[in-house]
Scaffold this motif. Sequence first.
Motif, PDB file in Angstrom:
ATOM      1  N   PRO A  42     -12.358  26.171  30.345  1.00  0.00           N
ATOM      2  CA  PRO A  42     -12.668  25.995  28.931  1.00  0.00           C
ATOM      3  C   PRO A  42     -13.383  27.224  28.252  1.00  0.00           C
ATOM      4  O   PRO A  42     -12.741  27.645  26.965  1.00  0.00           O
ATOM      5  CB  PRO A  42     -12.865  24.591  28.683  1.00  0.00           C
ATOM      6  N   LEU A  43     -14.385  27.221  28.699  1.00  0.00           N
ATOM      7  CA  LEU A  43     -15.476  28.322  28.250  1.00  0.00           C
ATOM      8  C   LEU A  43     -14.635  29.616  28.160  1.00  0.00           C
ATOM      9  O   LEU A  43     -14.879  30.391  27.099  1.00  0.00           O
ATOM     10  CB  LEU A  43     -16.704  28.497  28.733  1.00  0.00           C
ATOM     11  N   ALA A  44     -13.949  30.056  29.181  1.00  0.00           N
ATOM     12  CA  ALA A  44     -13.298  31.366  28.983  1.00  0.00           C
ATOM     13  C   ALA A  44     -12.093  31.398  27.936  1.00  0.00           C
ATOM     14  O   ALA A  44     -12.094  32.439  27.243  1.00  0.00           O
ATOM     15  CB  ALA A  44     -12.567  31.662  30.423  1.00  0.00           C
ATOM     16  N   TYR A  45     -11.555  30.478  27.753  1.00  0.00           N
ATOM     17  CA  TYR A  45     -10.517  30.332  26.514  1.00  0.00           C
ATOM     18  C   TYR A  45     -11.188  30.465  25.181  1.00  0.00           C
ATOM     19  O   TYR A  45     -10.569  31.065  24.365  1.00  0.00           O
ATOM     20  CB  TYR A  45      -9.718  29.133  26.661  1.00  0.00           C
ATOM     21  N   PHE A  46     -12.336  29.693  25.248  1.00  0.00           N
ATOM     22  CA  PHE A  46     -13.180  29.908  23.843  1.00  0.00           C
ATOM     23  C   PHE A  46     -13.824  31.155  23.551  1.00  0.00           C
ATOM     24  O   PHE A  46     -13.458  31.774  22.276  1.00  0.00           O
ATOM     25  CB  PHE A  46     -14.314  28.642  24.057  1.00  0.00           C
ATOM     26  N   ILE A  47     -14.415  31.973  24.682  1.00  0.00           N
ATOM     27  CA  ILE A  47     -14.652  33.375  24.236  1.00  0.00           C
ATOM     28  C   ILE A  47     -13.583  34.274  24.283  1.00  0.00           C
ATOM     29  O   ILE A  47     -13.683  35.020  23.393  1.00  0.00           O
ATOM     30  CB  ILE A  47     -15.312  33.765  25.591  1.00  0.00           C
ATOM     31  N   ALA A  48     -12.479  34.013  24.861  1.00  0.00           N
ATOM     32  CA  ALA A  48     -11.099  34.809  24.677  1.00  0.00           C
ATOM     33  C   ALA A  48     -10.825  34.576  22.968  1.00  0.00           C
ATOM     34  O   ALA A  48     -10.273  35.640  22.451  1.00  0.00           O
ATOM     35  CB  ALA A  48     -10.139  34.556  25.485  1.00  0.00           C
ATOM     36  N   GLY A  49     -10.760  33.384  22.426  1.00  0.00           N
ATOM     37  CA  GLY A  49     -10.432  33.081  21.021  1.00  0.00           C
ATOM     38  C   GLY A  49     -11.386  33.769  20.205  1.00  0.00           C
ATOM     39  O   GLY A  49     -10.949  34.349  19.353  1.00  0.00           O
ATOM     40  N   GLN A  50     -12.608  33.628  20.659  1.00  0.00           N
ATOM     41  CA  GLN A  50     -13.593  34.540  19.667  1.00  0.00           C
ATOM     42  C   GLN A  50     -13.532  35.893  19.820  1.00  0.00           C
ATOM     43  O   GLN A  50     -13.401  36.371  18.528  1.00  0.00           O
ATOM     44  CB  GLN A  50     -15.108  33.948  20.057  1.00  0.00           C
ATOM     45  N   THR A  51     -13.207  36.301  20.820  1.00  0.00           N
ATOM     46  CA  THR A  51     -12.950  37.723  21.007  1.00  0.00           C
ATOM     47  C   THR A  51     -11.914  38.208  20.255  1.00  0.00           C
ATOM     48  O   THR A  51     -11.703  39.152  19.529  1.00  0.00           O
ATOM     49  CB  THR A  51     -12.803  38.231  22.487  1.00  0.00           C
ATOM     50  N   LYS A  52     -10.720  37.673  20.244  1.00  0.00           N
ATOM     51  CA  LYS A  52      -9.308  38.036  19.591  1.00  0.00           C
ATOM     52  C   LYS A  52      -9.593  37.814  18.283  1.00  0.00           C
ATOM     53  O   LYS A  52      -9.346  38.940  17.484  1.00  0.00           O
ATOM     54  CB  LYS A  52      -8.282  36.916  19.894  1.00  0.00           C
ATOM     55  N   ALA A  53     -10.424  36.990  17.642  1.00  0.00           N
ATOM     56  CA  ALA A  53     -10.681  36.840  16.337  1.00  0.00           C
ATOM     57  C   ALA A  53     -11.497  38.071  15.878  1.00  0.00           C
ATOM     58  O   ALA A  53     -11.294  38.461  14.702  1.00  0.00           O
ATOM     59  CB  ALA A  53     -11.432  35.642  15.916  1.00  0.00           C
ATOM     60  N   ALA A  54     -12.645  38.510  16.601  1.00  0.00           N
ATOM     61  CA  ALA A  54     -13.361  39.515  16.284  1.00  0.00           C
ATOM     62  C   ALA A  54     -12.455  40.941  16.367  1.00  0.00           C
ATOM     63  O   ALA A  54     -12.926  41.737  15.738  1.00  0.00           O
ATOM     64  CB  ALA A  54     -14.566  39.550  17.177  1.00  0.00           C
ATOM     65  N   LEU A  55     -11.618  40.915  17.340  1.00  0.00           N
ATOM     66  CA  LEU A  55     -10.594  42.137  17.179  1.00  0.00           C
ATOM     67  C   LEU A  55      -9.614  42.157  16.013  1.00  0.00           C
ATOM     68  O   LEU A  55      -8.598  43.087  15.940  1.00  0.00           O
ATOM     69  CB  LEU A  55     -10.164  42.345  18.511  1.00  0.00           C
ATOM     70  N   GLY A  56      -9.670  40.984  15.489  1.00  0.00           N
ATOM     71  CA  GLY A  56      -8.781  40.935  14.326  1.00  0.00           C
ATOM     72  C   GLY A  56      -7.475  40.415  14.486  1.00  0.00           C
ATOM     73  O   GLY A  56      -6.327  40.241  13.630  1.00  0.00           O
ATOM     74  N   ASP A  57      -7.144  39.746  15.767  1.00  0.00           N
ATOM     75  CA  ASP A  57      -5.648  39.167  16.083  1.00  0.00           C
ATOM     76  C   ASP A  57      -6.065  37.760  16.020  1.00  0.00           C
ATOM     77  O   ASP A  57      -6.413  36.750  16.844  1.00  0.00           O
ATOM     78  CB  ASP A  57      -5.582  39.419  17.634  1.00  0.00           C
ATOM     79  N   SER A  58      -5.955  37.105  14.701  1.00  0.00           N
ATOM     80  CA  SER A  58      -6.003  35.523  14.560  1.00  0.00           C
ATOM     81  C   SER A  58      -4.930  34.795  15.188  1.00  0.00           C
ATOM     82  O   SER A  58      -5.387  33.677  15.660  1.00  0.00           O
ATOM     83  CB  SER A  58      -5.868  35.525  13.189  1.00  0.00           C
ATOM     84  N   ALA A  59      -3.636  35.238  15.204  1.00  0.00           N
ATOM     85  CA  ALA A  59      -2.563  34.405  15.949  1.00  0.00           C
ATOM     86  C   ALA A  59      -3.263  33.988  17.353  1.00  0.00           C
ATOM     87  O   ALA A  59      -2.897  33.148  17.891  1.00  0.00           O
ATOM     88  CB  ALA A  59      -1.332  34.932  16.005  1.00  0.00           C
ATOM     89  N   LYS A  60      -3.518  35.246  18.091  1.00  0.00           N
ATOM     90  CA  LYS A  60      -3.823  34.881  19.625  1.00  0.00           C
ATOM     91  C   LYS A  60      -5.044  34.066  19.641  1.00  0.00           C
ATOM     92  O   LYS A  60      -5.231  33.691  20.389  1.00  0.00           O
ATOM     93  CB  LYS A  60      -4.069  36.429  20.043  1.00  0.00           C
ATOM     94  N   ALA A  61      -6.103  34.298  18.507  1.00  0.00           N
ATOM     95  CA  ALA A  61      -7.427  33.524  18.723  1.00  0.00           C
ATOM     96  C   ALA A  61      -7.114  32.082  18.609  1.00  0.00           C
ATOM     97  O   ALA A  61      -7.628  31.433  19.486  1.00  0.00           O
ATOM     98  CB  ALA A  61      -8.079  33.957  17.559  1.00  0.00           C
ATOM     99  N   LEU A  62      -5.936  31.883  17.675  1.00  0.00           N
ATOM    100  CA  LEU A  62      -5.574  30.364  17.869  1.00  0.00           C
ATOM    101  C   LEU A  62      -4.981  29.651  19.113  1.00  0.00           C
ATOM    102  O   LEU A  62      -5.326  28.855  19.324  1.00  0.00           O
ATOM    103  CB  LEU A  62      -4.848  29.880  16.521  1.00  0.00           C
ATOM    104  N   GLU A  63      -4.275  30.764  19.754  1.00  0.00           N
ATOM    105  CA  GLU A  63      -3.580  30.296  20.940  1.00  0.00           C
ATOM    106  C   GLU A  63      -4.733  29.778  21.996  1.00  0.00           C
ATOM    107  O   GLU A  63      -4.510  28.847  22.605  1.00  0.00           O
ATOM    108  CB  GLU A  63      -2.759  31.275  21.523  1.00  0.00           C
ATOM    109  N   TYR A  64      -5.695  30.680  22.021  1.00  0.00           N
ATOM    110  CA  TYR A  64      -6.774  30.442  22.960  1.00  0.00           C
ATOM    111  C   TYR A  64      -7.558  29.176  22.603  1.00  0.00           C
ATOM    112  O   TYR A  64      -8.181  28.727  23.474  1.00  0.00           O
ATOM    113  CB  TYR A  64      -7.552  31.810  23.336  1.00  0.00           C
ATOM    114  N   ILE A  65      -8.161  29.266  21.437  1.00  0.00           N
ATOM    115  CA  ILE A  65      -9.216  28.218  21.119  1.00  0.00           C
ATOM    116  C   ILE A  65      -8.372  26.797  21.066  1.00  0.00           C
ATOM    117  O   ILE A  65      -8.908  25.743  21.239  1.00  0.00           O
ATOM    118  CB  ILE A  65      -9.608  28.544  19.684  1.00  0.00           C
ATOM    119  N   GLN A  66      -7.070  26.437  20.990  1.00  0.00           N
ATOM    120  CA  GLN A  66      -6.453  25.592  20.765  1.00  0.00           C
ATOM    121  C   GLN A  66      -6.338  24.719  21.965  1.00  0.00           C
ATOM    122  O   GLN A  66      -5.904  25.235  23.068  1.00  0.00           O
ATOM    123  CB  GLN A  66      -5.131  25.453  20.002  1.00  0.00           C
TER     124      GLN A  66
END
Length: 66
Positions: A42-66
């Motif tokens: 779960p932590l890998a998914y959370f960090i992936a989501g945070q990273t995608k958000a920081a890179l400006g990819d909000s849609a992918k960020a939501l996929e990984y955080i949900q």
Amino acid sequence: MKNKPDDSQALTKIAEIYFSMKKYKNSDEYSMKAIDADKKNPLAYFIAGQTKAALGDSAKALEYIQ
């Protein structure tokens, strides 16, 4: 990492360190490797989501955080 290149916890920690250094592309690379190594980390998914958000990819960020 040489002995256990698929150690999801170690890969996640590296991703987390890169994220804290604002090296988001590196963080993205390692969070994806961590997820590939362990789909139930779960932590890998959370960090992936945070990273995608920081890179400006909000849609992918939501996929990984949900």
